[in-house]
Structure formats: C-alpha cells, structure tokens
Scaffold this motif. Structure first.
Motif, short mmCIF file in Angstrom:
data_model
loop_
_atom_site.label_atom_id
_atom_site.label_comp_id
_atom_site.label_asym_id
_atom_site.label_seq_id
_atom_site.Cartn_x
_atom_site.Cartn_y
_atom_site.Cartn_z
N LYS A 170 0.85 -1.23 -0.12
CA LYS A 170 0.05 -0.02 -0.01
C LYS A 170 0.73 1.29 -0.05
CE LYS A 170 -3.82 2.38 2.66
NZ LYS A 170 -4.76 2.27 3.44
N THR A 171 1.95 1.20 0.70
CA THR A 171 2.72 2.32 0.64
C THR A 171 3.92 2.45 -0.23
OG1 THR A 171 4.09 1.41 2.64
CG2 THR A 171 2.21 2.68 3.20
N ASP A 202 -3.77 -1.53 -0.82
CA ASP A 202 -5.02 -0.86 -0.63
C ASP A 202 -6.16 -1.85 -0.76
OD1 ASP A 202 -7.26 0.66 -0.68
OD2 ASP A 202 -6.08 2.60 -1.53
N ASN A 205 -8.59 -0.17 -3.55
CA ASN A 205 -8.13 0.18 -4.92
C ASN A 205 -6.77 -0.18 -5.26
OD1 ASN A 205 -10.06 2.76 -5.03
ND2 ASN A 205 -9.24 2.97 -3.12
N TRP A 206 -6.42 -1.63 -5.23
CA TRP A 206 -5.45 -2.20 -5.69
C TRP A 206 -5.49 -2.37 -7.06
CZ3 TRP A 206 -6.27 -6.90 -8.04
CH2 TRP A 206 -7.49 -7.59 -7.35
#
Length: 276
Positions: A170-171, A202, A205-206
C-alpha cells in the motif's frame, strides 16, 4: 496436483479472534471446508495446506479432525508451544497424525524483535528438526534480523516464509524488504509462499500491477524451485476474491516453462510438505 499452500479454517470467536477487527466484516464468521470446496473446484485447485489461525494445541487438533473428514486438506501446519520444556512430548504426541507437516507461531504479533532467537524458542526449533517438521515464518520488519539469525543457526531445519514477509504494498515500501528477501533466500533451507499479498495493498483500490515487482523479486531471489502458491483464504476476502488472488499471481509468472509452472502451482508445495 494443484495445491493452495496456505489457507485457514475457523469457527469464529470474537474474543479469541480479536485480530479480525471490525473493518474485516467479510471474515467475521465461520469458515469451514464446506465453504471452500466449490471455490477450489471452480479454480482448479486439488487440495490445500490448512494453517493454524489461533495459538493452542486445540487448534492443531481441530485442523487434524477436519482433515479426517475432508480430503481437500492435504496437510496441516499446526501450533505447538515451542517454548515449553515439554516440547518433545508434545511433538511425540502429534507425530501420531501423519497429516501434520509442520508448525507455526504468529511471530508478527510479538513485540519482542528477538522473539525468534529466544533460547527457549530455539530449543523448540531444534525439536522440530529432530522430528522432521517444517516451520512457517510469519514475521514483520522488526523481526528481520532475528529471522536471519534463527535460520543461520538452524541449517538442517526446513523453513518457509509466509506471505513474502508481508511487504507494505500500500505504501510501496520496497528497498529494505527487498534486501531482506535477497539475504534470506541465500539460505537453501528456506522457501517462500507467494501468498497473503492483497491484504498488504490498498484493499479497495489495488491493481494487478501493484504486486508484480514484489512477486518478481521473490522469484528472482528464491528461484523457481523454492516458491509456492498460496491464497491466505479466507483472510484475502477482505480485499479480493479467490480468483483475483490467482490472477494477481499468474500475471507475474514470466518466463516459466510448463514444468516450472506445474511446480509453482503445486509440485513445490508437495515436495516441501512431503505430500503424498
């Protein structure tokens, strides 16, 4: 034979399963083999490795009992008190069940960065080696150093890294994780599960592309003989369907021969866990 090397079953208990938080509503319920059977069939998966989700000897027995009723369970990775003075007795008792292939401790939940090199824990790992059980490594970045020390000190023990050490997709954290993966892969007794990634992205939203650099780095580090497919079902359901997890994984398998593809989807897991 196509094998999902990492999935779980549970009868949901809010107190025991407190790690399943309110934002994980999709999995705050029971998950049993009857919930998984049709999913495996529709995705062409022949069987699974059932991995412990709670830390008790009763959990191990629960998975063993399920395996006696459902042929889809090809192996069990249970929990045993590795720090107990009675570890040899426990392993001797569990050895009556050939379905048990190995054990795991949820080290990622341990605050002590040196948990894996506690003297009592290392005695437990040595007992696993004696009984020829595998050990699943479930860790976070704070455990990188002790993981390497544990593996270094136990060259005869067969280890497998769960969920590629759970990189923060995610980051987009990559460099420190990648260095750790390269170092860990240098030990020939360590394998790696390409599993549990969607929950590190995410959830809402990946994209498939988010995962490719991580999976391809693991392939490049461990090679094609020491990696295996897993979904982390039903945990993955908070972010993706079973077939989505398969699609994510398949998209990153570039340059594999037919034989290597078969090994990834099942052969490597069967060899590591000693499946019939």
């Amino acid at each position: 034979m196509r094998i999902d090397s990492h999935q779980h079953f549970w009868v949901f208990n809010a107190e025991r399963d407190a790690w399943i938080t309110d934002d994980m509503e999709a999995i705050r319920r029971d998950f049993l083999p009857t919930d998984l059977a049709s999913v495996l069939k529709s995705n062409g998966i022949d069987g699974t490795i059932a991995v412990q989700a709670s830390q008790s000897h009763a959990e191990t027995q629960f998975l063993v009992d399920l395996s006696s009723m459902y042929a889809m369970i090809k192996g069990v990775v249970g929990w045993v008190d590795l720090q107990s003075d009675d570890i040899a007795k426990y392993l001797a008792d569990f050895s009556q069940y050939p379905i048990i292939k190995g054990f795991r401790h949820v080290v990622e939940a341990e605050d002590d960065p040196d948990f894996l090199i506690r003297p009592a824990f290392l005695r437990g790992i040595q007992a696993l080696t004696t009984y020829q059980y595998t050990y699943d490594l479930l860790i976070r970045p704070q455990h990188y150093s002790s993981t390497l020390a544990c593996v270094l000190g136990n060259p005869e023990q067969q280890f497998v890294l769960d969920h590629m050490a759970k990189p923060s997709i995610k980051t987009k954290e990559f460099d420190a994780w990648a260095t750790f993966i390269e170092t860990l892969a240098g030990f020939p007794n360590v394998h790696c599960k390409v599993s549990g990634l969607v929950t590190e992205a995410d959830w809402n939203n990946w994209t498939v592309e988010d995962f490719k650099p991580y999976i391809q780095h693991v392939i490049g580090s461990f090679g094609k003989e020491r990696i295996m497919f897993g979904t982390d079902w039903p945990v993955c359901l908070v972010a993706a369907r079973y077939e989505d997890v398969m699609k994510i994984t398949e998209s990153a398998l570039i340059g594999f021969s037919d034989e290597e593809i078969q090994a990834f989807w099942g052969g490597n897991a069967a060899r590591f866990y000693g499946l019939k």
